[in-house]
Scaffold this motif. Structure first.
Motif, PDB file in Angstrom:
ATOM      1  N   ASN A  58       0.782  -1.292   0.015  1.00 29.91           N
ATOM      2  CA  ASN A  58       0.012  -0.112  -0.120  1.00 29.91           C
ATOM      3  C   ASN A  58       0.805   1.074   0.057  1.00 29.91           C
ATOM      4  O   ASN A  58       1.727   1.161   0.865  1.00 29.91           O
ATOM      5  CB  ASN A  58      -0.851  -0.045   1.281  1.00 29.91           C
ATOM      6  CG  ASN A  58      -2.036  -0.801   1.129  1.00 29.91           C
ATOM      7  OD1 ASN A  58      -2.196  -1.428   0.226  1.00 29.91           O
ATOM      8  ND2 ASN A  58      -3.030  -0.700   2.139  1.00 29.91           N
ATOM      9  N   ILE A  59       0.485   2.026  -0.836  1.00 28.15           N
ATOM     10  CA  ILE A  59       1.122   3.517  -0.822  1.00 28.15           C
ATOM     11  C   ILE A  59       0.134   4.590  -0.207  1.00 28.15           C
ATOM     12  O   ILE A  59      -1.230   4.542  -0.542  1.00 28.15           O
ATOM     13  CB  ILE A  59       1.561   4.203  -2.025  1.00 28.15           C
ATOM     14  CG1 ILE A  59       2.474   3.072  -2.809  1.00 28.15           C
ATOM     15  CG2 ILE A  59       1.825   5.313  -2.303  1.00 28.15           C
ATOM     16  CD1 ILE A  59       2.636   3.409  -4.344  1.00 28.15           C
ATOM     17  N   ASN A  60       0.383   5.161   0.925  1.00 26.94           N
ATOM     18  CA  ASN A  60      -0.326   6.166   1.385  1.00 26.94           C
ATOM     19  C   ASN A  60      -0.077   7.670   1.309  1.00 26.94           C
ATOM     20  O   ASN A  60       1.248   8.069   1.485  1.00 26.94           O
ATOM     21  CB  ASN A  60      -0.356   5.853   3.005  1.00 26.94           C
ATOM     22  CG  ASN A  60      -0.906   4.443   3.189  1.00 26.94           C
ATOM     23  OD1 ASN A  60      -1.763   4.050   2.806  1.00 26.94           O
ATOM     24  ND2 ASN A  60      -0.258   3.950   4.191  1.00 26.94           N
ATOM     25  N   LEU A  61      -0.962   8.538   0.951  1.00 28.69           N
ATOM     26  CA  LEU A  61      -0.654   9.759   0.715  1.00 28.69           C
ATOM     27  C   LEU A  61      -1.358  10.460   2.218  1.00 28.69           C
ATOM     28  O   LEU A  61      -2.514  10.434   2.474  1.00 28.69           O
ATOM     29  CB  LEU A  61      -1.514  10.399  -0.400  1.00 28.69           C
ATOM     30  CG  LEU A  61      -1.567  11.903  -0.769  1.00 28.69           C
ATOM     31  CD1 LEU A  61       0.058  12.452  -0.831  1.00 28.69           C
ATOM     32  CD2 LEU A  61      -2.144  12.238  -1.995  1.00 28.69           C
ATOM     33  N   LEU A  62      -0.547  11.207   2.872  1.00 32.37           N
ATOM     34  CA  LEU A  62      -0.749  11.681   4.115  1.00 32.37           C
ATOM     35  C   LEU A  62      -0.944  13.082   4.235  1.00 32.37           C
ATOM     36  O   LEU A  62       0.070  13.779   3.661  1.00 32.37           O
ATOM     37  CB  LEU A  62       0.156  11.193   5.238  1.00 32.37           C
ATOM     38  CG  LEU A  62       0.612   9.452   5.335  1.00 32.37           C
ATOM     39  CD1 LEU A  62       1.635   9.343   6.107  1.00 32.37           C
ATOM     40  CD2 LEU A  62      -0.700   8.822   5.766  1.00 32.37           C
ATOM     41  N   LEU A  63      -1.826  13.529   5.040  1.00 36.60           N
ATOM     42  CA  LEU A  63      -2.001  15.203   5.671  1.00 36.60           C
ATOM     43  C   LEU A  63      -0.865  15.365   6.512  1.00 36.60           C
ATOM     44  O   LEU A  63      -1.082  14.675   7.685  1.00 36.60           O
ATOM     45  CB  LEU A  63      -3.249  15.449   5.817  1.00 36.60           C
ATOM     46  CG  LEU A  63      -4.377  15.354   4.817  1.00 36.60           C
ATOM     47  CD1 LEU A  63      -5.618  15.598   5.338  1.00 36.60           C
ATOM     48  CD2 LEU A  63      -4.044  16.009   3.329  1.00 36.60           C
ATOM     49  N   GLY A  64       0.347  15.724   6.343  1.00 35.39           N
ATOM     50  CA  GLY A  64       1.352  16.145   7.349  1.00 35.39           C
ATOM     51  C   GLY A  64       2.631  15.421   7.291  1.00 35.39           C
ATOM     52  O   GLY A  64       2.652  14.772   6.144  1.00 35.39           O
ATOM     53  N   PRO A  65       3.527  15.291   8.201  1.00 35.71           N
ATOM     54  CA  PRO A  65       4.711  15.039   8.121  1.00 35.71           C
ATOM     55  C   PRO A  65       4.900  13.286   8.168  1.00 35.71           C
ATOM     56  O   PRO A  65       4.064  12.601   8.741  1.00 35.71           O
ATOM     57  CB  PRO A  65       5.574  15.574   9.175  1.00 35.71           C
ATOM     58  CG  PRO A  65       4.450  15.666  10.413  1.00 35.71           C
ATOM     59  CD  PRO A  65       3.157  16.052   9.622  1.00 35.71           C
ATOM     60  N   VAL A  66       6.071  12.927   7.924  1.00 34.53           N
ATOM     61  CA  VAL A  66       6.328  11.417   8.002  1.00 34.53           C
ATOM     62  C   VAL A  66       7.229  11.578   9.434  1.00 34.53           C
ATOM     63  O   VAL A  66       7.629  12.676   9.781  1.00 34.53           O
ATOM     64  CB  VAL A  66       7.283  10.707   6.909  1.00 34.53           C
ATOM     65  CG1 VAL A  66       6.316  10.612   5.885  1.00 34.53           C
ATOM     66  CG2 VAL A  66       8.472  11.651   6.744  1.00 34.53           C
TER      67      VAL A  66
END
Length: 193
Positions: free
Chosen positions: A118-126
């Motif tokens: 899975n590839i996740n596009l996140l709102l915010g930092p890693v």
């Protein structure tokens, strides 16, 4: 990955249209953040010394070979990776050298076995190093993570024994998505100017 990061979009690399779908969502998110008035930094985290942790440097390497807009900076490639030992100096470089930066961070992550790929596009930092219980400085206005293997036990060994085919497939999807998104955004801007 911390619980306070919101997943904006998630897709498995085995989906036929994974690159297209991710690029559409990334384009939407970049436009919501008024990317035209910012200098994009693609911050690819990881090391070429671990199969499971080379996702970021692979994406950085692939993107660095493509023709991108002049206001885009790529940090973290196979030749010059961004990892635990130089993370802080790269963050300082962004703060001191790039006016009005907008950081898209890319990193590998560990998760449940059913989510590998899975590839996740996140709102915010890693949160670099979180998968191996390191506490490093978070980075990114938005982020892309790829779940390369399972978490929960002997994470360093798990990363070392991650299949390269999984990481390469993710790197290809992420690179294609970013390139397609940026090409669409900057070609559109040229067309309306």
């Amino acid at each position: 990955m911390p619980l306070d990061n919101k997943i904006y979009f998630s897709i498995n690399t085995d989906k036929i249209n994974a690159s297209y779908m991710l690029s559409c969502k990334l384009t939407d998110l970049l436009l919501q953040h008024d990317i035209y008035n910012k200098n994009l930094v693609i911050f690819c985290i990881g090391t070429d010394r671990s199969t499971g942790d080379c996702l970021g440097p692979l994406v950085g390497y692939k993107l660095s070979k493509l023709s991108l807009s002049k206001n885009i900076t790529i940090l973290g490639t196979l030749n010059n990776p961004v990892h635990a030992k130089n993370l802080d100096e790269n963050i300082i470089y962004i703060k001191e050298s790039i006016q009005n930066p907008f950081v898209l961070a890319i990193d590998a992550s560990l998760g449940k076995s059913e989510n590998i790929g899975n590839i996740n596009l996140l709102l915010g930092p890693v949160y670099p190093g979180a998968g191996v219980n390191k506490k490093l400085q978070p980075i990114g206005d938005i982020s892309i993570t790829g779940i390369v293997n399972t978490s929960g036990f002997m994470e360093y060994i798990v990363l070392q024994n991650t299949r390269l085919s999984v990481v390469m497939k993710m790197a290809e999807v992420i690179t294609t998505s970013i390139y397609t998104s940026l090409k669409q955004i900057y070609n559109y801007k040229v067309a309306i100017d």
